[in-house]
Scaffold this motif. Structure first.
Motif, PDB file in Angstrom:
ATOM      1  N   THR A  37      -5.753   8.289  -3.999  1.00 54.70           N
ATOM      2  CA  THR A  37      -7.197   8.472  -3.855  1.00 54.70           C
ATOM      3  C   THR A  37      -7.901   8.353  -5.192  1.00 54.70           C
ATOM      4  N   ALA A  38      -7.308   8.912  -6.246  1.00 58.89           N
ATOM      5  CA  ALA A  38      -7.938   8.886  -7.570  1.00 58.89           C
ATOM      6  C   ALA A  38      -8.084   7.463  -8.103  1.00 58.89           C
ATOM      7  N   SER A  39      -7.101   6.592  -7.832  1.00 60.01           N
ATOM      8  CA  SER A  39      -7.197   5.217  -8.324  1.00 60.01           C
ATOM      9  C   SER A  39      -8.174   4.390  -7.489  1.00 60.01           C
ATOM     10  N   ALA A  40      -8.373   4.799  -6.248  1.00 59.72           N
ATOM     11  CA  ALA A  40      -9.294   4.074  -5.371  1.00 59.72           C
ATOM     12  C   ALA A  40     -10.746   4.449  -5.621  1.00 59.72           C
ATOM     13  N   LEU A  41     -11.003   5.697  -6.035  1.00 65.74           N
ATOM     14  CA  LEU A  41     -12.372   6.207  -6.099  1.00 65.74           C
ATOM     15  C   LEU A  41     -13.313   5.367  -6.964  1.00 65.74           C
ATOM     16  N   PRO A  42     -12.948   4.957  -8.185  1.00 67.45           N
ATOM     17  CA  PRO A  42     -13.888   4.134  -8.974  1.00 67.45           C
ATOM     18  C   PRO A  42     -14.223   2.809  -8.294  1.00 67.45           C
ATOM     19  N   LEU A  87      -5.049   5.732   0.365  1.00 63.62           N
ATOM     20  CA  LEU A  87      -5.881   6.660   1.137  1.00 63.62           C
ATOM     21  C   LEU A  87      -5.128   7.181   2.354  1.00 63.62           C
ATOM     22  N   LYS A  88      -5.264   8.463   2.600  1.00 61.69           N
ATOM     23  CA  LYS A  88      -4.653   9.098   3.770  1.00 61.69           C
ATOM     24  C   LYS A  88      -5.745   9.641   4.681  1.00 61.69           C
ATOM     25  N   GLU A  89      -5.449   9.678   5.960  1.00 58.43           N
ATOM     26  CA  GLU A  89      -6.426  10.204   6.908  1.00 58.43           C
ATOM     27  C   GLU A  89      -6.678  11.679   6.644  1.00 58.43           C
ATOM     28  N   GLY A  90      -7.942  12.046   6.709  1.00 52.61           N
ATOM     29  CA  GLY A  90      -8.325  13.439   6.503  1.00 52.61           C
ATOM     30  C   GLY A  90      -8.958  14.012   7.754  1.00 52.61           C
ATOM     31  N   ARG A  91     -10.074  14.699   7.593  1.00 53.25           N
ATOM     32  CA  ARG A  91     -10.758  15.317   8.723  1.00 53.25           C
ATOM     33  C   ARG A  91     -11.165  14.273   9.745  1.00 53.25           C
ATOM     34  N   GLN A  92     -11.004  14.619  11.015  1.00 50.20           N
ATOM     35  CA  GLN A  92     -11.390  13.752  12.131  1.00 50.20           C
ATOM     36  C   GLN A  92     -10.734  12.378  12.023  1.00 50.20           C
ATOM     37  N   SER A  93      -9.541  12.340  11.423  1.00 54.84           N
ATOM     38  CA  SER A  93      -8.742  11.104  11.313  1.00 54.84           C
ATOM     39  C   SER A  93      -9.481  10.007  10.558  1.00 54.84           C
ATOM     40  N   LYS A  94     -10.282  10.378   9.566  1.00 56.11           N
ATOM     41  CA  LYS A  94     -11.039   9.398   8.792  1.00 56.11           C
ATOM     42  C   LYS A  94     -10.394   9.198   7.426  1.00 56.11           C
ATOM     43  N   LEU A  95     -10.320   7.922   7.010  1.00 55.22           N
ATOM     44  CA  LEU A  95      -9.751   7.608   5.701  1.00 55.22           C
ATOM     45  C   LEU A  95     -10.671   8.049   4.572  1.00 55.22           C
TER      46      LEU A  95
END
Length: 386
Positions: free
Chosen positions: A205-210, A288-296
């Motif tokens: 997630t950290a590498s994707a955020l920028p 990215l992994k699915e989080g709340r409500q199965s959202k990436l």
């Protein structure tokens, strides 16, 4: 009435029976042949026996109601399933999942009732007492439940499975949520020390955020739209690099399926090189992994919130969705017409047709000119040699 007729005789017999029943046996009925029938000589039924009334507590229970017909017994869950099948063509799986969670909340609270058992009282009690008072949800969220459930009932009424909509006219006044666009200084702060890794040692997630934030800065895409991108969703058509957002029908609306040209800043920052390091069918952001409500995008949104607050960007109503408002605001300032902005952002707009914004060169060229109008004073990004 003519004496001696059959009708006269029948009425007389009825009269005689009534008098006998009442205890008068001196009555008589002349017959056509000259004979006379006396009340005391007739083999008439005895007076009825009058029973004392039965107390209510001793009365037998009433007979059960006849079974409900199919029209009456469609349950709330069945109605929702039919609503999804008949009304939600083109709606993303994520949105349908959100709707399912709302339906589950209702069923867990009041049961999977037949539609004709969901009364005004049931609706108001669920919306106000349960959602607002017990769960402390905001009026806007409560209204989301009301609008969804009203749509389910409208669908059922159309299919002749219900006759009344208890969730109609159930909206309450809610404070509108208005997101603020970013300022130039806030954008410069966000990206001042951002690292755009071309080939991360580990995708996370950290590498994707920028990258995700930069893409939204120059496209105005929604968080979940960019999180769902695949490497193969960056394509080149007649010399124009572009994103294909939600082409699998997984967008918030039908208009979310669109092509958006890449701004030259994205190319200069190395986005194409980043993409080329991935297999074609891979997610563009595989960490990215699915989080709340199965959202990436859930975990991305959480990390972005932490990132901006750490950098001191804490203005009210500023969050990831502010990128979208920033793009719309800047394009309006540049004099871009609303239909062009709507095409870029994926807004529903009747003025936009596939004839203008189809999957062809002229449409992309027009949108490329729109995208290149986006400029942010003070934004400095690393530029890789081509």
């Amino acid at each position: 009435m003519e004496p001696g007729t059959e009708l006269y005789r029948k009425i007389g017999l009825a009269f005689l029976k009534a008098k006998v029943t009442a205890g008068d046996r001196e009555v008589r009925l002349p017959l056509p042949d000259g004979r006379i029938i006396w009340g005391g000589d007739q083999n008439l039924p005895p007076p009825p026996k009058i029973e004392p009334p039965v107390p209510a507590s001793e009365r037998p229970p009433p007979l059960p109601a006849p079974p409900l017909t199919r029209r009456e017994t469609e349950t709330f869950s069945e109605a929702f399933k039919a609503y999804v099948q008949t009304e939600l063509d083109g709606t993303s799986a994520g949105t349908v999942s959100e709707y399912q969670l709302k339906v589950n909340t209702f069923i867990n609270k009041v049961g999977d009732l037949p539609l004709n058992k969901v009364t005004d009282h049931v609706a108001v009690d669920f919306l106000d007492k349960h959602l607002l008072s017990e769960r402390k949800l905001k009026p806007k969220t409560r209204n989301g439940y009301a609008m969804l459930f009203s749509a389910i009932f409208k669908s059922a009424i159309r299919r002749k499975k219900a006759t009344y909509n208890p969730f109609a006219d159930q909206l309450v006044k809610a404070e509108s949520v208005h997101y603020e666009p970013f300022t130039d200084q806030e954008l410069a702060t966000l990206f001042a020390d951002a690292k755009f890794e071309i080939s991360p040692a580990k995708y996370k997630t950290a590498s994707a955020l920028p990258w995700v934030s930069l893409v939204s800065t120059f496209t105005g895409c929604r968080l979940e739209e960019v999180a769902q991108l695949k490497a193969s969703d960056i394509k080149k058509t007649e010399g124009i690099w572009h994103f294909e957002f939600c082409h699998e029908g997984n967008g918030k609306t039908k208009a979310a399926t669109r092509k958006v040209p890449l701004h030259h800043v994205l190319i200069d920052a190395g986005l194409l090189r980043y993409r080329d390091k991935l297999p074609s069918g891979f997610p563009l952001f595989p960490g990215l992994k699915e989080g709340r409500q199965s959202k990436l995008g859930s975990n991305l949104g959480d990390m972005f919130r932490y990132w901006r607050k750490k950098l001191g960007i804490v203005r009210p109503r500023v969050n990831f969705h502010s990128f979208r408002h920033t793009v719309g605001d800047r394009l309006r300032r540049a004099g871009i017409q609303e239909s062009d902005i709507a095409a870029l952002l994926g807004h529903e707009d009747e003025r936009i047709t596939s004839r203008v914004y189809g999957h062809n060169g002229p449409g992309l060229k027009r949108l490329k000119e729109v995208v290149e109008q986006l400029t942010y004073k003070g934004l400095r990004l690393p530029r890789l040699p081509r």
